[in-house]
Design a protein around this motif. Structure first.
Motif, PDB file in Angstrom:
ATOM      1  N   ASP A 793      36.499  29.201  75.332  1.00 18.45           N
ATOM      2  CA  ASP A 793      37.345  30.368  75.070  1.00 18.45           C
ATOM      3  C   ASP A 793      36.446  31.579  74.862  1.00 18.45           C
ATOM      4  O   ASP A 793      35.245  31.449  74.578  1.00 18.45           O
ATOM      5  CB  ASP A 793      38.229  30.139  73.845  1.00 18.45           C
ATOM      6  N   VAL A 794      37.044  32.782  75.000  1.00 20.46           N
ATOM      7  CA  VAL A 794      36.304  34.028  74.865  1.00 20.46           C
ATOM      8  C   VAL A 794      37.182  35.029  74.136  1.00 20.46           C
ATOM      9  O   VAL A 794      38.414  34.996  74.235  1.00 20.46           O
ATOM     10  CB  VAL A 794      35.874  34.560  76.256  1.00 20.46           C
ATOM     11  N   ALA A 795      36.538  35.906  73.376  1.00 21.30           N
ATOM     12  CA  ALA A 795      37.208  37.016  72.701  1.00 21.30           C
ATOM     13  C   ALA A 795      36.219  38.179  72.638  1.00 21.30           C
ATOM     14  O   ALA A 795      35.014  37.993  72.851  1.00 21.30           O
ATOM     15  CB  ALA A 795      37.684  36.622  71.307  1.00 21.30           C
ATOM     16  N   ALA A 796      36.732  39.376  72.339  1.00 24.20           N
ATOM     17  CA  ALA A 796      35.861  40.555  72.306  1.00 24.20           C
ATOM     18  C   ALA A 796      36.383  41.535  71.273  1.00 24.20           C
ATOM     19  O   ALA A 796      37.579  41.577  70.960  1.00 24.20           O
ATOM     20  CB  ALA A 796      35.780  41.207  73.684  1.00 24.20           C
ATOM     21  N   ASP A 797      35.456  42.313  70.729  1.00 22.02           N
ATOM     22  CA  ASP A 797      35.784  43.417  69.818  1.00 22.02           C
ATOM     23  C   ASP A 797      35.090  44.652  70.382  1.00 22.02           C
ATOM     24  O   ASP A 797      33.900  44.872  70.153  1.00 22.02           O
ATOM     25  CB  ASP A 797      35.294  43.093  68.402  1.00 22.02           C
ATOM     26  N   GLU A 798      35.817  45.443  71.165  1.00 20.39           N
ATOM     27  CA  GLU A 798      35.210  46.604  71.813  1.00 20.39           C
ATOM     28  C   GLU A 798      34.883  47.699  70.818  1.00 20.39           C
ATOM     29  O   GLU A 798      34.075  48.585  71.117  1.00 20.39           O
ATOM     30  CB  GLU A 798      36.125  47.125  72.921  1.00 20.39           C
ATOM     31  N   ILE A 803      30.920  40.565  72.153  1.00 16.85           N
ATOM     32  CA  ILE A 803      31.666  39.520  72.857  1.00 16.85           C
ATOM     33  C   ILE A 803      31.414  38.212  72.122  1.00 16.85           C
ATOM     34  O   ILE A 803      30.269  37.885  71.788  1.00 16.85           O
ATOM     35  CB  ILE A 803      31.233  39.404  74.328  1.00 16.85           C
ATOM     36  N   TYR A 804      32.489  37.469  71.864  1.00 17.60           N
ATOM     37  CA  TYR A 804      32.404  36.173  71.176  1.00 17.60           C
ATOM     38  C   TYR A 804      32.800  35.071  72.163  1.00 17.60           C
ATOM     39  O   TYR A 804      33.771  35.212  72.920  1.00 17.60           O
ATOM     40  CB  TYR A 804      33.344  36.122  69.974  1.00 17.60           C
ATOM     41  N   VAL A 805      32.034  33.983  72.164  1.00 25.66           N
ATOM     42  CA  VAL A 805      32.368  32.833  73.008  1.00 25.66           C
ATOM     43  C   VAL A 805      32.410  31.586  72.132  1.00 25.66           C
ATOM     44  O   VAL A 805      31.620  31.425  71.202  1.00 25.66           O
ATOM     45  CB  VAL A 805      31.359  32.639  74.160  1.00 25.66           C
ATOM     46  N   LEU A 806      33.366  30.730  72.450  1.00 20.40           N
ATOM     47  CA  LEU A 806      33.491  29.410  71.818  1.00 20.40           C
ATOM     48  C   LEU A 806      33.044  28.372  72.837  1.00 20.40           C
ATOM     49  O   LEU A 806      33.581  28.308  73.943  1.00 20.40           O
ATOM     50  CB  LEU A 806      34.937  29.158  71.389  1.00 20.40           C
ATOM     51  N   THR A 807      32.045  27.556  72.480  1.00 26.93           N
ATOM     52  CA  THR A 807      31.514  26.538  73.376  1.00 26.93           C
ATOM     53  C   THR A 807      31.599  25.173  72.704  1.00 26.93           C
ATOM     54  O   THR A 807      32.032  25.056  71.552  1.00 26.93           O
ATOM     55  CB  THR A 807      30.051  26.836  73.747  1.00 26.93           C
ATOM     56  N   THR A 808      31.167  24.164  73.429  1.00 28.83           N
ATOM     57  CA  THR A 808      31.166  22.810  72.877  1.00 28.83           C
ATOM     58  C   THR A 808      30.113  22.623  71.804  1.00 28.83           C
ATOM     59  O   THR A 808      30.056  21.552  71.190  1.00 28.83           O
ATOM     60  CB  THR A 808      30.926  21.791  74.003  1.00 28.83           C
ATOM     61  N   ARG A 809      29.278  23.627  71.569  1.00 25.47           N
ATOM     62  CA  ARG A 809      28.250  23.519  70.532  1.00 25.47           C
ATOM     63  C   ARG A 809      28.489  24.444  69.349  1.00 25.47           C
ATOM     64  O   ARG A 809      27.887  24.254  68.297  1.00 25.47           O
ATOM     65  CB  ARG A 809      26.868  23.807  71.128  1.00 25.47           C
ATOM     66  N   GLY A 810      29.316  25.497  69.511  1.00 25.19           N
ATOM     67  CA  GLY A 810      29.552  26.389  68.386  1.00 25.19           C
ATOM     68  C   GLY A 810      30.142  27.706  68.836  1.00 25.19           C
ATOM     69  O   GLY A 810      30.679  27.849  69.933  1.00 25.19           O
ATOM     70  N   TYR A 812      29.264  31.780  69.401  1.00 18.91           N
ATOM     71  CA  TYR A 812      28.142  32.671  69.661  1.00 18.91           C
ATOM     72  C   TYR A 812      28.668  34.091  69.869  1.00 18.91           C
ATOM     73  O   TYR A 812      29.826  34.293  70.258  1.00 18.91           O
ATOM     74  CB  TYR A 812      27.364  32.230  70.905  1.00 18.91           C
ATOM     75  N   ALA A 813      27.788  35.083  69.656  1.00 16.91           N
ATOM     76  CA  ALA A 813      28.135  36.492  69.848  1.00 16.91           C
ATOM     77  C   ALA A 813      26.958  37.198  70.498  1.00 16.91           C
ATOM     78  O   ALA A 813      25.791  36.873  70.236  1.00 16.91           O
ATOM     79  CB  ALA A 813      28.484  37.158  68.518  1.00 16.91           C
ATOM     80  N   PHE A 814      27.267  38.161  71.383  1.00 20.41           N
ATOM     81  CA  PHE A 814      26.227  38.966  72.026  1.00 20.41           C
ATOM     82  C   PHE A 814      26.825  40.332  72.339  1.00 20.41           C
ATOM     83  O   PHE A 814      28.051  40.497  72.432  1.00 20.41           O
ATOM     84  CB  PHE A 814      25.694  38.285  73.292  1.00 20.41           C
ATOM     85  N   PRO A 815      25.980  41.361  72.517  1.00 15.27           N
ATOM     86  CA  PRO A 815      26.499  42.729  72.710  1.00 15.27           C
ATOM     87  C   PRO A 815      27.081  42.930  74.097  1.00 15.27           C
ATOM     88  O   PRO A 815      26.644  42.336  75.085  1.00 15.27           O
ATOM     89  CB  PRO A 815      25.264  43.598  72.479  1.00 15.27           C
ATOM     90  N   LEU A 816      28.072  43.791  74.164  1.00 18.67           N
ATOM     91  CA  LEU A 816      28.676  44.225  75.428  1.00 18.67           C
ATOM     92  C   LEU A 816      27.829  45.369  75.965  1.00 18.67           C
ATOM     93  O   LEU A 816      27.842  46.477  75.426  1.00 18.67           O
ATOM     94  CB  LEU A 816      30.123  44.671  75.192  1.00 18.67           C
ATOM     95  N   ARG A 817      27.053  45.087  77.038  1.00 20.78           N
ATOM     96  CA  ARG A 817      26.182  46.116  77.597  1.00 20.78           C
ATOM     97  C   ARG A 817      26.139  45.980  79.110  1.00 20.78           C
ATOM     98  O   ARG A 817      26.393  44.899  79.666  1.00 20.78           O
ATOM     99  CB  ARG A 817      24.775  46.022  77.017  1.00 20.78           C
ATOM    100  N   ALA A 818      25.784  47.081  79.762  1.00 20.65           N
ATOM    101  CA  ALA A 818      25.693  47.092  81.220  1.00 20.65           C
ATOM    102  C   ALA A 818      24.391  46.441  81.663  1.00 20.65           C
ATOM    103  O   ALA A 818      23.412  46.393  80.909  1.00 20.65           O
ATOM    104  CB  ALA A 818      25.773  48.523  81.733  1.00 20.65           C
ATOM    105  N   PRO A 819      24.330  45.943  82.887  1.00 24.44           N
ATOM    106  CA  PRO A 819      23.090  45.335  83.396  1.00 24.44           C
ATOM    107  C   PRO A 819      21.967  46.352  83.466  1.00 24.44           C
ATOM    108  O   PRO A 819      22.175  47.543  83.671  1.00 24.44           O
ATOM    109  CB  PRO A 819      23.479  44.830  84.795  1.00 24.44           C
TER     110      PRO A 819
END
Length: 819
Positions: A793-798, A803-810, A812-819
């Motif tokens: 699953d995925v969620a975001a707080d703009e 960006i928040y992701v739910l995986t089979t291990r826990g 995680y969160a990382f910043p929303l940024r352009a390449p």
């Protein structure tokens, strides 16, 4: 397949000589007209916990079975795993001397088939007329000794559970008994067999109670009876005790299993008591002979299936074949009475084994013939070669001696004050006949190993050179593709650049597998990451781990509201909460959930959830969770309450959504969105309306998720997105991406504020998160530099740009940024 018989059940529970009418250690679940589950728990626990923990294990096993997916065996395995997990959880806070263990005995009747499952100490009898079968077989004290007992690890000791299975075909008149495992230490086997031959389940229960006496004992007796009238197919009555003092009537309780009569005077069963009660050792008995089985019919004297030869290796081999064949056919005779094998199958195995041994005998005879041929041809040739080999060995020694003489004589002539070397004497290359071979063998023993070592070194060097050359070619191919991608990107050929990047990635991964620490690989990785960011919009992130959990958790849903993060576990149907600014220091499955099935406040396992802001008649924000067809609400204050709602149980709901206080349910089967408007008290008791218009339903094929920001976006199983406004399809297409979207799992967007939607759509696959703007243009693709598990699953707080992701291990969160 419906049943053609009825089941009459008698529950027998004796505590200190008194029979209880509502024992907590056994339970039953009538699933439909043809399926019934029986459960018996054998528990070792302190007195004050025995009844409560027994009822907990029974309820947990029944609930685990009812929620399991798959066949009968998988459902019984799930019931045992859930019961074991519950007991392990209860033992975590107890000292080692007070920890509890249990045995679980289950019987599932489906149609005319009986499925048995046992974990830990357990015993089951199946009787048909004069024949009685035991499960496991080693519970029979007449057939085994102490070394042969098959005991499974009890529940509550480890997180991994062992389960034993069996299956029987039922007929009217059969009786099966789920019994405590220590019955063989209380009643002789033959006595139990005679008791089970009776035709009335109540007489069987009374006779067992008479024989058990004052000992604690539990059993569940089920008798298969012909159906006499079209009434419900199962019946259970409380037996009237015979020559025993009736137990007091139980006090009604609110739980599923009624509270039994208190047993305050019982002695606490400890681990030292385990071997003496629940798992007694049978009396030593001599091991029976092969043909000495009372339950099997008398075996016949089988004649050999193959004629016996009279001499040689073949005779011994076929004699062994006949011995094995007799034993195989005898075992088939024994197993045939228990529906495990037939004599025909045994004979087929016998003939197949005989054929293999005959083939082995022929191979041995062929080898014997080859050795005889070798003995007749090689020695004469060897006798002629030995003089030649000796002469060659002596010539080699003479040559080595000549070389050494030349070196030493030159040194003597050059060095001052050293006498010249004496003349060299040549070695004779001929030897008397009795010395032939004495020179060749020592030289060969030294030279041959040296030659083999040199050959191995040469091969290793060549292999290393070949591997180095292959690695260099792969690295060159990766460099060429990266350069081509850079040129095509400058020329504006984005599609060609994408193909070159994919080929470069394959080559570079192969080179990294061969030499992961090579500096050349790291330099090419940096170049490839830059071109991937420009062309494919790929961003390799290093996310922050906010929370972890064990392998037993099945992560399903993720909801983020500000710094509050909610995680739903579909394995147990529970929800955890934590603050993203202060992540938990231990795994989530070790923390107490904020919402979990407890039989009272939350009656069903939870499987979907969404955050419901204020809007309409709703004046408070809350987390809504769906369990079965029931809706529950968790308020930020910690209050949990049931929300009355009109949700059809037959709908296949795969996702929940919200907008301005309204609740939306995605029904994948009907390809419809059910819209619920809150009533005057903020609940959803009014029937829903169909949001998707009939002519737009054809545009939906297999929706897996949806997201709402005023419009509704549907994520299809093939990776496409359908946009609808007011139930009608609107033009919307995602920009093609490389690699293509396959097996998407989640879609997310929301409102930043009322009537102010988010800027982006977030699509999650198992290994990446793709971000598109609301016109379908690709903003970025996010992949993890390391392995974060499969995304669910995925969620975001703009607002905070995370960006928040739910995986089979826990989580995680990382910043929303352009390449």
């Amino acid at each position: 397949m419906s049943r053609i018989f009825d089941l009459e059940t008698v529950e027998l529970s004796i505590i200190e000589g008194d029979r209880r009418s509502t024992p907590p250690e056994m339970g039953r679940l009538d699933i439909d007209e043809e399926t019934t589950l029986f459960v018996l728990v054998e528990l070792s626990a302190p007195v004050e916990l025995w009844d409560d923990v027994s009822a907990l294990l029974v309820q947990t096993a029944v609930q685990g079975f009812s929620l399991a997916k798959g066949g009968e065996t998988r459902a019984l395995q799930k019931a045992a795993e859930d019961a074991n997990r519950a007991l392990v959880y209860e033992n975590e806070d107890l000292p080692p001397e007070d920890r509890m263990w249990a045995g679980l005995n289950m019987a599932l009747v489906k149609g005319d088939t009986l499925y048995l499952a046992q974990s830990g100490p357990a015993l089951t009898y199946v009787a048909r007329g004069a024949k009685t079968t035991h499960f496991p077989k080693t519970t029979d004290p007449d057939r085994v000794n102490d070394a042969d007992r098959e005991t499974l690890r009890p529940l509550g000791e480890q997180r991994r559970v062992q389960v034993r299975f069996a299956r029987f075909h039922l007929q009217p008149g059969d009786v099966f008994v789920l019994s405590a495992s220590h019955l063989p230490s209380l009643i002789e086997h033959e006595t139990v067999r005679e008791i089970l031959q009776q035709t009335d389940a109540y007489d069987i229960a009374d006779d067992i109670a008479d024989m058990v006496g004052e000992n604690d004992y539990s059993a569940l007796i089920v008798q298969v009876q012909p159906r006499t009238e079209p009434t419900p197919s199962t019946s259970t009555r409380t037996p009237t005790p015979r020559q025993h003092t009736p137990a007091p009537e139980p006090t009604p309780a609110t739980t599923v299993v009624e509270e039994p009569t208190p047993a305050a005077t019982r002695q606490t069963t400890t681990h030292a008591h385990r071997a003496a009660t629940a798992m007694p050792k049978p009396r030593p008995r001599p091991r029976p002979n092969l043909d000495d089985n009372a339950d099997a019919p008398p075996t016949r004297d089988h004649a050999p299936l193959l004629p016996r030869p009279t001499h040689g290796l073949l005779e011994r081999l076929l004699a062994q074949v006949d011995t094995w064949g007799r034993r195989t056919i005898h075992l088939a005779d024994v197993a045939r009475t228990e529906a495990f094998a037939t004599e025909r199958v045994a004979r087929l195995f016998y003939l197949f084994g005989a054929f293999l041994l005959m083939l082995l005998a022929l191979i041995l005879h062929a080898l014997e013939w080859l050795l005889a041929l070798y003995a007749s041809l090689v020695p004469p040739l060897w006798q002629r070669l030995v003089p030649i080999l000796d002469a060659a060995a002596l010539a080699l020694l003479d040559g080595m001696g000549w070389l050494w003489y030349q070196i030493t004589s030159t040194a003597r002539n050059v060095l001052p004050g050293v006498k010249p070397a004496p003349p060299r004497q040549r070695r004779s290359t001929t030897q008397p006949p009795d010395h032939q071979g004495r020179h060749f063998y020592p030289i060969a023993s030294v030279v041959v190993p040296i030659l083999l070592i040199m050959a191995a070194v040469l091969l290793f060097w060549r292999s290393g050179a070949v591997n180095s050359q292959a690695w260099q070619e792969i690295l060159t191919a990766a460099d060429t593709q990266i350069a081509l991608a850079e040129q095509l990107d400058l020329a504006g050929d984005r599609e060609g650049a994408q193909q070159a990047i994919l080929q470069a990635r394959v080559a570079l991964d192969e080179a990294a597998d061969m030499r992961p620490d090579a500096k050349e690989v790291a330099l090419l990785e940096a170049r490839l990451a830059q071109i991937e960011g420009r062309v494919l919009r790929i961003v390799h992130v290093e996310p922050q781990a906010l929370a972890t959990f064990g392998a037993s958790v099945v992560p399903g849903e993720l909801v983020v509201r500000g710094s509050a993060v909610y995680v739903l576990d579909r394995a147990e149907g529970r929800i955890w909460w934590f603050d993203a600014t202060q992540p938990p220091t231990e795994p989530l499955d070790r923390l107490s959930p904020v919402l979990a099935p407890n039989g009272t406040t939350v009656r069903q396992p939870l499987r979907l959830m969404t955050w419901m802001p204020t809007g309409g008649t709703r004046t408070t924000e809350a987390l809504l969770a769906l369990g079965g067809a029931e809706l529950y609400e968790y308020l930020p204050s910690g209050l949990v309450r049931f929300v009355p709602s009109y949700i059809p149980a037959e709908a296949e709901i795969v996702s929940l959504g919200h907008y301005q206080g309204n609740l939306y349910l995605l029904d994948s089967t009907a390809r419809q969105v059910w819209k619920y408007v809150p009533d005057n008290v903020g609940t959803y008791t009014t029937p829903p309306t169909e949001w998707v218009q009939p002519d737009a339903q054809a545009e939906l094929t297999a929706p897996v998720d949806f997201a709402i920001d005023g419009d509704i976006y549907f994520l299809e199983a093939d990776g496409g997105v359908v946009k609808m406004t007011a139930g009608q399809v609107r033009p919307f297409t995602l920009e093609p991406v490389s690699p293509p979207i396959e097996a998407p799992v989640a879609l997310f967007t929301d409102e930043l504020a009322p009537d102010r939607p988010m800027f982006y759509l977030y699509i999650a696959t198992q290994d990446r998160v793709l971000v598109f703007d609301k016109q379908g243009a690709l903003f970025a693709q996010y992949t993890n530099a390391a392995d974060w598990g499969a995304i669910t699953d995925v969620a975001a707080d703009e607002t905070s740009g995370l960006i928040y992701v739910l995986t089979t291990r826990g989580v995680y969160a990382f910043p929303l940024r352009a390449p």
